[in-house]
Design a protein around this motif. Structure first.
Motif, PDB file in Angstrom:
ATOM      1  N   ASP A   6       0.854  -1.186   0.000  1.00  0.00           N
ATOM      2  CA  ASP A   6       0.000   0.000   0.000  1.00  0.00           C
ATOM      3  C   ASP A   6       0.898   1.248   0.000  1.00  0.00           C
ATOM      4  O   ASP A   6       1.544   1.560   1.004  1.00  0.00           O
ATOM      5  CB  ASP A   6      -0.898  -0.012   1.237  1.00  0.00           C
ATOM      6  N   GLU A   7       0.954   1.926  -1.130  1.00  0.00           N
ATOM      7  CA  GLU A   7       1.817   3.112  -1.257  1.00  0.00           C
ATOM      8  C   GLU A   7       1.456   4.202  -0.257  1.00  0.00           C
ATOM      9  O   GLU A   7       2.307   4.985   0.157  1.00  0.00           O
ATOM     10  CB  GLU A   7       1.720   3.687  -2.675  1.00  0.00           C
ATOM     11  N   ASN A   8       0.197   4.265   0.117  1.00  0.00           N
ATOM     12  CA  ASN A   8      -0.224   5.306   1.064  1.00  0.00           C
ATOM     13  C   ASN A   8       0.317   5.059   2.470  1.00  0.00           C
ATOM     14  O   ASN A   8       0.476   6.000   3.252  1.00  0.00           O
ATOM     15  CB  ASN A   8      -1.749   5.399   1.105  1.00  0.00           C
ATOM     16  N   LYS A   9       0.590   3.810   2.794  1.00  0.00           N
ATOM     17  CA  LYS A   9       1.131   3.490   4.111  1.00  0.00           C
ATOM     18  C   LYS A   9       2.655   3.430   4.102  1.00  0.00           C
ATOM     19  O   LYS A   9       3.291   3.595   5.133  1.00  0.00           O
ATOM     20  CB  LYS A   9       0.583   2.137   4.602  1.00  0.00           C
ATOM     21  N   CYS A  10       3.244   3.149   2.965  1.00  0.00           N
ATOM     22  CA  CYS A  10       4.698   2.964   2.867  1.00  0.00           C
ATOM     23  C   CYS A  10       5.413   4.262   3.240  1.00  0.00           C
ATOM     24  O   CYS A  10       5.084   5.332   2.738  1.00  0.00           O
ATOM     25  CB  CYS A  10       5.076   2.552   1.449  1.00  0.00           C
ATOM     26  N   VAL A  11       6.401   4.133   4.152  1.00  0.00           N
ATOM     27  CA  VAL A  11       7.153   5.311   4.591  1.00  0.00           C
ATOM     28  C   VAL A  11       8.557   5.338   3.980  1.00  0.00           C
ATOM     29  O   VAL A  11       9.384   6.161   4.355  1.00  0.00           O
ATOM     30  CB  VAL A  11       7.255   5.379   6.131  1.00  0.00           C
ATOM     31  N   LYS A  26      11.374  -3.382  -5.334  1.00  0.00           N
ATOM     32  CA  LYS A  26      12.239  -2.291  -5.794  1.00  0.00           C
ATOM     33  C   LYS A  26      11.705  -0.964  -5.277  1.00  0.00           C
ATOM     34  O   LYS A  26      10.602  -0.887  -4.729  1.00  0.00           O
ATOM     35  CB  LYS A  26      12.303  -2.283  -7.330  1.00  0.00           C
ATOM     36  N   GLU A  27      12.486   0.086  -5.502  1.00  0.00           N
ATOM     37  CA  GLU A  27      12.128   1.433  -5.069  1.00  0.00           C
ATOM     38  C   GLU A  27      11.703   2.282  -6.268  1.00  0.00           C
ATOM     39  O   GLU A  27      12.275   2.178  -7.342  1.00  0.00           O
ATOM     40  CB  GLU A  27      13.326   2.078  -4.365  1.00  0.00           C
ATOM     41  N   ARG A  28      10.649   3.054  -6.063  1.00  0.00           N
ATOM     42  CA  ARG A  28      10.195   3.974  -7.109  1.00  0.00           C
ATOM     43  C   ARG A  28       9.592   5.203  -6.429  1.00  0.00           C
ATOM     44  O   ARG A  28       8.672   5.070  -5.621  1.00  0.00           O
ATOM     45  CB  ARG A  28       9.160   3.296  -8.003  1.00  0.00           C
ATOM     46  N   ASP A  29      10.142   6.352  -6.725  1.00  0.00           N
ATOM     47  CA  ASP A  29       9.633   7.608  -6.174  1.00  0.00           C
ATOM     48  C   ASP A  29       9.536   7.587  -4.653  1.00  0.00           C
ATOM     49  O   ASP A  29       8.546   8.057  -4.071  1.00  0.00           O
ATOM     50  CB  ASP A  29       8.258   7.937  -6.772  1.00  0.00           C
ATOM     51  N   GLY A  30      10.534   7.007  -4.005  1.00  0.00           N
ATOM     52  CA  GLY A  30      10.563   7.010  -2.548  1.00  0.00           C
ATOM     53  C   GLY A  30       9.680   5.982  -1.888  1.00  0.00           C
ATOM     54  O   GLY A  30       9.530   5.978  -0.660  1.00  0.00           O
TER      55      GLY A  30
END
Ligand code: SF4
Ligand code: SF4
Length: 103
Positions: A6-11, A26-30
């Motif tokens: 969940d991108e909204n929860k990912c810090v 992987k990482e994308r846009d932080g």
């Protein structure tokens, strides 16, 4: 087997990236994302490491989950394994991380 982040929860701590044995995240846009979801074999290392409860693991029919999901939330040393069944009911299994290596 697969996970969903969940991108909204990912810090953006990227602990999940460092523990995935298959380098599937992987990482994308932080934020973290699953680049190779079909290759996930369900070790749940990333789910356990995510302190933001941003990763959900799908409990497929092959392991008796029938479409439910599972994630982890932390409370001190206690890990809450939150299992949401496909009918919406929730079951929580608490594990003290200090006892995780005891048999
Ligand atoms: S461990 Fe969780 S919060 Fe950290 S990068 Fe991965 S998904 Fe985001
Ligand atoms: S469950 Fe295991 S194999 Fe699948 S993405 Fe997470 S760490 Fe990688």
């Amino acid at each position: 087997m697969s996970i969903r982040i969940d991108e909204n929860k990912c810090v953006g701590c990227f602990q999940c990236i460092s523990v995935c044995p298959g380098s599937l995240i992987k990482e994308r846009d932080g934020k973290a994302f699953v680049k190779y979801p079909r290759d996930c074999w369900g070790c749940v290392s990333c789910v356990k490491e995510c302190r933001a409860a941003a990763i959900e693991f799908y409990l497929g029919a092959d392991i008796g989950g029938n479409g439910g999901t599972m994630n982890v939330s932390y409370e001190g040393d206690i890990l809450h394994w939150n299992i949401t069944k496909n009918d919406g009911t929730v079951m929580v299994i608490d594990v003290n991380s200090k006892n995780s290596n005891k048999y």
